[in-house]
Design an enzyme around this catalytic site. Structure first.
Site, mmCIF file in Angstrom:
data_model
loop_
_atom_site.group_PDB
_atom_site.id
_atom_site.type_symbol
_atom_site.label_atom_id
_atom_site.label_comp_id
_atom_site.label_asym_id
_atom_site.label_seq_id
_atom_site.Cartn_x
_atom_site.Cartn_y
_atom_site.Cartn_z
ATOM 1 N N HIS A 167 0.811 -1.211 0.000
ATOM 2 C CA HIS A 167 0.000 0.000 0.000
ATOM 3 C C HIS A 167 0.850 1.271 0.000
ATOM 4 O O HIS A 167 0.335 2.370 -0.213
ATOM 5 C CB HIS A 167 -0.930 -0.006 1.219
ATOM 6 C CG HIS A 167 -2.203 0.757 1.018
ATOM 7 N ND1 HIS A 167 -2.443 1.536 -0.085
ATOM 8 C CD2 HIS A 167 -3.317 0.872 1.792
ATOM 9 C CE1 HIS A 167 -3.631 2.092 0.009
ATOM 10 N NE2 HIS A 167 -4.187 1.699 1.136
ATOM 11 N N ASP B 199 -2.295 2.288 -4.468
ATOM 12 C CA ASP B 199 -3.503 2.722 -3.767
ATOM 13 C C ASP B 199 -4.654 1.757 -4.045
ATOM 14 O O ASP B 199 -4.564 0.885 -4.919
ATOM 15 C CB ASP B 199 -3.896 4.134 -4.211
ATOM 16 C CG ASP B 199 -2.887 5.185 -3.755
ATOM 17 O OD1 ASP B 199 -2.260 4.962 -2.695
ATOM 18 O OD2 ASP B 199 -2.713 6.199 -4.456
#
Length: 403
Positions: free
Chosen positions: A366, A370
């Site tokens: 992450h 995204d």
């Protein structure tokens, strides 16, 4: 003439290997290019061939870690090859009556030191969460030594009927490196996993229709991996962040798709790489995956064949896995987990029908990917797999399969 055999370099980044197995014994006669040992690096298991013919003298034990370039054996190239029919007369053995030795066993005495650990031993026992009363000391007056603490194992409860033996074996260098990388991936990445399901009806229909013709013409099975690899390379081109890596404070993006394929080898998990998979046809993908899988299974895979890779596909479905959260293969940023196919009730056009369904999982870092990219990537994979004729084959399956 005595030839010193040194450990060759398996790869540029490898400085040390481990002697996994000697395939010959000390004093054996070996032929040139005969495999004499298997050596483990942190990336692969490789065979060590004899550089000349002669009598071999081993200079390292199984399990020893040796530096690249170190001498592991000597070969006497001037020694003649022993004849297969020659026999050596047995030496005369003089038999002597065994001497009886009487040993006096000291009477055990209990003192203040009995079962008291030394400071070093106490630290080890505390780390293992083992009580000193559960350890028999071998030191003076029954004191628990550091060696006693190292060898101590936690209690497994009160024994009942049946065998309760255990075995301790050293992990191979490859397995230790895999463990280290997996822990590193969990600790050093912001790893999340997103899931989806794929209706495999269209792929089943294509395989049923063309698998025999495909096998007859190309000598290859038409499996799931070619469809998944093609779907993944398309999705990587649509969402290039998934095909990127973090290097310090910079992001490296690739315009090629080197797909790592996780396979289970005899020495543990291996991840050979299908190079430039975006340029391969269905036939090309199946041929390359088969080639790499055979080399991994036979222990012939090289470090170069497992180096690099921009994205990984792991197929736990071959072992029956229904759902899992695959761990990223660092320094990559994403991995797709395939699972088994099960007939499930799903809704199509307002009707409940039975269809072959596979759950798929995308684990991603992450820090660089995204939610929009990760979910979009997995949806793109799903769309391609559920409509392969239009999206992956340009509405011409026979041409795509080179039939």
């Amino acid at each position: 003439m005595i030839l010193e055999m040194k450990v060759p370099s398996p790869g540029e980044s490898i400085k040390e290997v481990e002697i996994a197995t000697w395939l010959v014994k000390d004093g054996d006669y070996v032929e040139k290019d005969q495999a004499i040992a298997e050596v483990d690096s942190d990336k692969a298991t490789l065979e060590l061939p004899a550089e000349a013919s002669g009598i071999i003298t081993l200079k390292a034990e199984e399990g020893d870690a040796v530096a690249v370039g170190a001498v592991v054996c000597l070969i006497d190239t001037s020694a003649a090859k022993p004849s297969g029919n020659s026999s050596v007369p047995a030496a005369e053995v003089k038999v002597e009556a065994p001497k009886t030795e009487v040993k006096t066993t000291p009477v055990a005495t209990t003192t203040y030191a009995t079962n008291t650990p030394s400071p070093a031993a106490k630290k080890i026992l505390d780390e293992k969460n083992i009580l000193s009363s559960d350890v028999l000391g071998s030191g003076r007056d029954g004191r628990i030594t550091k060696e006693d603490a190292i060898n101590a194992v936690p209690s497994m409860g009160t024994p009942t009927a049946g065998g309760r033996s255990s075995q301790r074996t050293k992990l191979s260098m490859l397995r230790r490196k895999v463990a280290e990388r997996l822990v590193s991936a969990k600790n050093e990445t912001a790893m999340l996993t997103t899931f989806n399901e794929v209706d495999m009806t269209a792929i089943y229909a294509l395989r049923e229709q063309y698998k025999e013709e495909f096998k007859t013409k190309h000598g290859l099975g038409l499996g799931f991996m070619s469809f998944f690899t093609k779907a993944v390379t398309r999705a990587l081109q649509l969402y290039p962040d998934v095909n990127s890596m973090i290097d310090g404070q910079e992001k490296i993006s690739y315009d090629f798709c080197d797909i790592s394929v996780a396979v289970s080898g005899p020495k543990g998990l291996m991840v050979p790489v299908v190079r430039a998979a975006e340029n391969l046809t269905f036939k090309g993908v199946e041929a390359e995956i088969k080639r790499l899988a055979i080399r991994a299974r036979d222990g012939q895979i090289t470090v170069d064949e497992m180096t690099g890779g921009t994205f990984t596909i792991s197929n736990g479905g071959v072992f029956g896995s229904m759902l899992s959260t695959p761990i990223i293969n660092p320094p990559q940023s994403g991995i797709l987990g395939m699972h088994n196919v099960v007939e499930r009730a799903i809704v199509k056009n307002g009707q409940i029908v039975i269809a072959p369904v596979m759950f798929v999982a995308l684990s991603y870092d992450h820090r660089i990917i995204d939610g929009r990219e990760s979910v979009g990537f997995l949806v793109a994979v799903k769309e391609a797999l559920e409509n392969p004729v239009e999206i992956l084959m340009d509405n011409n399956p026979k041409k795509a399969l080179e039939l």
